[in-house]
Write a protein that holds these residues in place. Structure first.
Motif, PDB file in Angstrom:
ATOM      1  N   ALA A 414      41.804  77.879  17.271  1.00  0.00           N
ATOM      2  CA  ALA A 414      42.231  77.500  15.914  1.00  0.00           C
ATOM      3  C   ALA A 414      43.527  76.696  15.966  1.00  0.00           C
ATOM      4  O   ALA A 414      43.707  75.728  15.220  1.00  0.00           O
ATOM      5  CB  ALA A 414      42.414  78.752  15.061  1.00  0.00           C
ATOM      6  N   ALA A 415      44.415  77.083  16.866  1.00  0.00           N
ATOM      7  CA  ALA A 415      45.675  76.348  17.021  1.00  0.00           C
ATOM      8  C   ALA A 415      45.415  74.936  17.537  1.00  0.00           C
ATOM      9  O   ALA A 415      46.063  73.977  17.115  1.00  0.00           O
ATOM     10  CB  ALA A 415      46.600  77.097  17.976  1.00  0.00           C
ATOM     11  N   VAL A 416      44.448  74.804  18.444  1.00  0.00           N
ATOM     12  CA  VAL A 416      44.094  73.484  18.976  1.00  0.00           C
ATOM     13  C   VAL A 416      43.652  72.559  17.848  1.00  0.00           C
ATOM     14  O   VAL A 416      44.046  71.382  17.791  1.00  0.00           O
ATOM     15  CB  VAL A 416      42.977  73.620  20.037  1.00  0.00           C
ATOM     16  CG1 VAL A 416      42.312  72.270  20.295  1.00  0.00           C
ATOM     17  CG2 VAL A 416      43.541  74.189  21.330  1.00  0.00           C
ATOM     18  N   THR A 417      42.840  73.076  16.943  1.00  0.00           N
ATOM     19  CA  THR A 417      42.362  72.261  15.819  1.00  0.00           C
ATOM     20  C   THR A 417      43.532  71.765  14.973  1.00  0.00           C
ATOM     21  O   THR A 417      43.587  70.587  14.578  1.00  0.00           O
ATOM     22  CB  THR A 417      41.388  73.073  14.945  1.00  0.00           C
ATOM     23  OG1 THR A 417      40.262  73.477  15.738  1.00  0.00           O
ATOM     24  CG2 THR A 417      40.907  72.246  13.764  1.00  0.00           C
ATOM     25  N   LYS A 418      44.483  72.661  14.691  1.00  0.00           N
ATOM     26  CA  LYS A 418      45.649  72.274  13.885  1.00  0.00           C
ATOM     27  C   LYS A 418      46.516  71.253  14.620  1.00  0.00           C
ATOM     28  O   LYS A 418      46.976  70.271  14.035  1.00  0.00           O
ATOM     29  CB  LYS A 418      46.477  73.516  13.554  1.00  0.00           C
ATOM     30  CG  LYS A 418      45.788  74.508  12.635  1.00  0.00           C
ATOM     31  CD  LYS A 418      46.664  75.736  12.415  1.00  0.00           C
ATOM     32  CE  LYS A 418      45.957  76.773  11.554  1.00  0.00           C
ATOM     33  NZ  LYS A 418      46.781  78.010  11.385  1.00  0.00           N
ATOM     34  N   ILE A 419      46.733  71.498  15.892  1.00  0.00           N
ATOM     35  CA  ILE A 419      47.596  70.606  16.670  1.00  0.00           C
ATOM     36  C   ILE A 419      46.958  69.230  16.833  1.00  0.00           C
ATOM     37  O   ILE A 419      47.632  68.195  16.694  1.00  0.00           O
ATOM     38  CB  ILE A 419      47.919  71.233  18.041  1.00  0.00           C
ATOM     39  CG1 ILE A 419      48.830  72.453  17.850  1.00  0.00           C
ATOM     40  CG2 ILE A 419      48.566  70.216  18.971  1.00  0.00           C
ATOM     41  CD1 ILE A 419      49.051  73.268  19.100  1.00  0.00           C
ATOM     42  N   ASP A 420      45.661  69.190  17.094  1.00  0.00           N
ATOM     43  CA  ASP A 420      44.994  67.900  17.226  1.00  0.00           C
ATOM     44  C   ASP A 420      45.039  67.122  15.911  1.00  0.00           C
ATOM     45  O   ASP A 420      45.122  65.888  15.907  1.00  0.00           O
ATOM     46  CB  ASP A 420      43.541  68.086  17.687  1.00  0.00           C
ATOM     47  CG  ASP A 420      43.444  68.291  19.195  1.00  0.00           C
ATOM     48  OD1 ASP A 420      44.509  68.369  19.850  1.00  0.00           O
ATOM     49  OD2 ASP A 420      42.315  68.402  19.715  1.00  0.00           O
ATOM     50  N   GLY A 421      45.013  67.845  14.798  1.00  0.00           N
ATOM     51  CA  GLY A 421      45.165  67.195  13.501  1.00  0.00           C
ATOM     52  C   GLY A 421      46.541  66.557  13.352  1.00  0.00           C
ATOM     53  O   GLY A 421      46.664  65.431  12.846  1.00  0.00           O
ATOM     54  N   LEU A 422      47.562  67.246  13.801  1.00  0.00           N
ATOM     55  CA  LEU A 422      48.916  66.700  13.761  1.00  0.00           C
ATOM     56  C   LEU A 422      49.054  65.497  14.671  1.00  0.00           C
ATOM     57  O   LEU A 422      49.733  64.509  14.320  1.00  0.00           O
ATOM     58  CB  LEU A 422      49.930  67.771  14.176  1.00  0.00           C
ATOM     59  CG  LEU A 422      50.121  68.942  13.203  1.00  0.00           C
ATOM     60  CD1 LEU A 422      50.934  70.047  13.855  1.00  0.00           C
ATOM     61  CD2 LEU A 422      50.827  68.449  11.937  1.00  0.00           C
ATOM     62  N   LEU A 423      48.421  65.544  15.824  1.00  0.00           N
ATOM     63  CA  LEU A 423      48.485  64.408  16.742  1.00  0.00           C
ATOM     64  C   LEU A 423      47.811  63.173  16.165  1.00  0.00           C
ATOM     65  O   LEU A 423      48.276  62.049  16.386  1.00  0.00           O
ATOM     66  CB  LEU A 423      47.837  64.799  18.075  1.00  0.00           C
ATOM     67  CG  LEU A 423      48.566  65.856  18.914  1.00  0.00           C
ATOM     68  CD1 LEU A 423      47.708  66.282  20.100  1.00  0.00           C
ATOM     69  CD2 LEU A 423      49.918  65.330  19.400  1.00  0.00           C
ATOM     70  N   GLN A 424      46.730  63.358  15.424  1.00  0.00           N
ATOM     71  CA  GLN A 424      46.038  62.234  14.819  1.00  0.00           C
ATOM     72  C   GLN A 424      46.860  61.609  13.705  1.00  0.00           C
ATOM     73  O   GLN A 424      46.887  60.379  13.537  1.00  0.00           O
ATOM     74  CB  GLN A 424      44.680  62.676  14.286  1.00  0.00           C
ATOM     75  CG  GLN A 424      43.671  63.037  15.372  1.00  0.00           C
ATOM     76  CD  GLN A 424      42.399  63.639  14.822  1.00  0.00           C
ATOM     77  OE1 GLN A 424      42.176  63.630  13.612  1.00  0.00           O
ATOM     78  NE2 GLN A 424      41.563  64.171  15.700  1.00  0.00           N
ATOM     79  N   ILE A 425      47.569  62.457  12.952  1.00  0.00           N
ATOM     80  CA  ILE A 425      48.417  61.954  11.859  1.00  0.00           C
ATOM     81  C   ILE A 425      49.527  61.088  12.411  1.00  0.00           C
ATOM     82  O   ILE A 425      49.885  60.054  11.857  1.00  0.00           O
ATOM     83  CB  ILE A 425      49.005  63.123  11.038  1.00  0.00           C
ATOM     84  CG1 ILE A 425      47.899  63.865  10.294  1.00  0.00           C
ATOM     85  CG2 ILE A 425      50.087  62.643  10.090  1.00  0.00           C
ATOM     86  CD1 ILE A 425      48.356  65.121   9.602  1.00  0.00           C
ATOM     87  N   ASN A 426      50.069  61.530  13.556  1.00  0.00           N
ATOM     88  CA  ASN A 426      51.216  60.802  14.116  1.00  0.00           C
ATOM     89  C   ASN A 426      50.763  59.741  15.092  1.00  0.00           C
ATOM     90  O   ASN A 426      51.564  59.036  15.647  1.00  0.00           O
ATOM     91  CB  ASN A 426      52.139  61.800  14.821  1.00  0.00           C
ATOM     92  CG  ASN A 426      52.862  62.685  13.811  1.00  0.00           C
ATOM     93  OD1 ASN A 426      53.854  62.294  13.238  1.00  0.00           O
ATOM     94  ND2 ASN A 426      52.337  63.894  13.579  1.00  0.00           N
TER      95      ASN A 426
END
Length: 426
Positions: A414-426
């Protein structure tokens, strides 16, 4: 008669012209001083050294006067701002145009301000950058690199080592600090058996600063090498393995310190609440000033399958100035010079200048040795703008894992999903 007065008139005129010329000459003599004053450059330097601390006193009482004496025409105006306020002030200043010429930055801020276009790329601006950079520690220098360019120079560095209570471990049947992670977890059980109301290890938080050394040393990671994904890294078998062991230690009452109300870790280590902890050189200063009778011991962080890998900390110097870049660069070079680094090193700031590290005055600081050795394998947190947000996800995930019996892999996925979302935004 007329001819005589004509000659006298010509003589008087010549005297008047000479006097006038002399007057202009005297007036001109005062102009250089005036022009010199007008050419005086003042650099603003924002920093987060605590007011009246040894570091701030050395900066204002020793280093800046020395720099100004060596660089006539340049003045430095230091402005002390608390760490969190400095970060906010730089963020606001970036939008409003109110920025310093030079600032002391936490290493995790560099990518953020670089992406906003506020920091000067030093290796592009200054021809002698490589010459200066070659004289600095490679690890700390890497914290100022974003993409292909450097947006700062390291000012000081730090990392953590294992502090251990020799008496508590000895009473538990352990005659030395644990050298491996396996020895560490075995020691926790022995300490708990001897000291039921104490903990074998104190950890003050569950952020990257605290958790990454365990993950890295065990061969895991949080992001891919190119910082594009957490999938396959944060949720890898290596990460799951070490997090499982840490949670089991917490559940068994062998590890504590990060919950509200827990005994503060450094004070607790000196008081016998925690037999071991991982902290930086500031802990030595605290022991010496507050717990003079406590005989602390230091050792390398326990090795995992990937070795003993601690987290790299410290500050960088960044140039924000648009119109005083050459003067700002002179100040930055001075602050990372051997002389300046030795002065700061004598009061607890671990140098990044290679010559300073070999200086007899620095080598005389006996408690530096374990940290300097640990720095050889220390690793920086990911140099990306979204790291503060990713760190928050990591901390929240670890809190959920430690405080509940939820499935560890599911939580990390679940943390991976959130972190990958942040990486895509930035």
């Amino acid at each position: 008669m007329t001819n005589k007065w004509s000659k006298i008139s010509l003589l008087l005129l010549a005297i008047l012209l000479v006097a006038t010329a002399c007057g202009k000459g005297n007036e001109g003599a005062s102009d250089p001083g005036k022009d010199s004053a007008e050419k005086q450059i003042t650099l603003t330097f924002w920093h987060h050294y605590s007011t009246a601390s040894p570091e701030e006193k050395t900066l204002t009482g020793v280093l800046i006067p020395k720099f100004e004496a060596e660089n006539r025409g340049i003045k430095v105006k230091p402005v002390a701002i608390p760490w969190d306020d400095l970060h906010k002030k730089l963020q606001i200043g970036g939008s409003g145009g109110d920025l310093p010429d030079v600032a002391r930055l936490d290493i995790i801020w560099v990518p953020e301000f670089q992406k906003r276009g506020l920091l000067q790329p030093l290796d592009e601006r200054f021809s002698d950058f490589n010459e200066i950079a070659e004289g600095l520690l490679e690890g700390p220098l890497s914290t100022a690199k974003v993409g292909e360019h450097y947006y700062g120079l390291p000012l000081n560095t730090n990392t953590k080592v294992l502090f251990w209570n020799k008496d508590m471990l000895g009473q538990s049947g352990i005659d030395k600090a644990p050298e491996t992670a396996e020895e560490f977890f075995t020691a926790l059980g022995k300490i708990k058996a001897k000291y039921d109301k104490s903990w074998g290890y104190g950890e003050p938080a569950l952020q990257g600063w605290n958790i990454l050394p365990w993950i890295w040393s065990n061969g895991g990671d949080i992001l891919s090498p190119d910082f594009t994904t957490a999938d396959g890294y944060l949720n890898s078998e290596a990460t799951i393995d070490i997090v499982t062991k840490l949670r089991a230690a917490y559940a068994s009452g062998q590890l504590a310190g990060f919950k509200p109300g827990d005994v503060p870790v450094t004070e607790g280590h000196a008081g016998g609440s925690y037999a071991m902890m991982a902290e930086g050189p500031w802990a030595v200063a605290q022991f010496q000033s507050q717990f003079g009778d406590f005989a602390f011991e230091m050792a390398p962080f326990p090795e995992g399958s990937a070795g003993s890998v601690q987290v790299l900390g410290g500050e960088d110097l960044g140039i924000f100035s648009e119109d005083k870049q050459e003067e700002a660069w002179k100040f930055v070079k001075f602050m990372v010079s051997e002389a300046a680094q030795v002065e700061m090193g004598k009061i607890g700031q671990i140098p990044v200048n290679l010559d300073a590290m070999e200086n007899p005055e620095i080598k005389a600081v006996d408690y530096y040795a374990p940290f300097l050795e640990q720095l050889k394998t220390a690793k920086a947190r990911p140099p990306i703008e979204s790291w503060p947000q990713i760190d928050g996800v990591l901390s929240d995930t670890m809190s959920s894992i430690f405080m509940t019996d939820k499935d560890i892999k599911s939580e990390l996925d679940a943390a991976v999903t959130k972190i990958d979302g942040l990486l895509q935004i930035n």
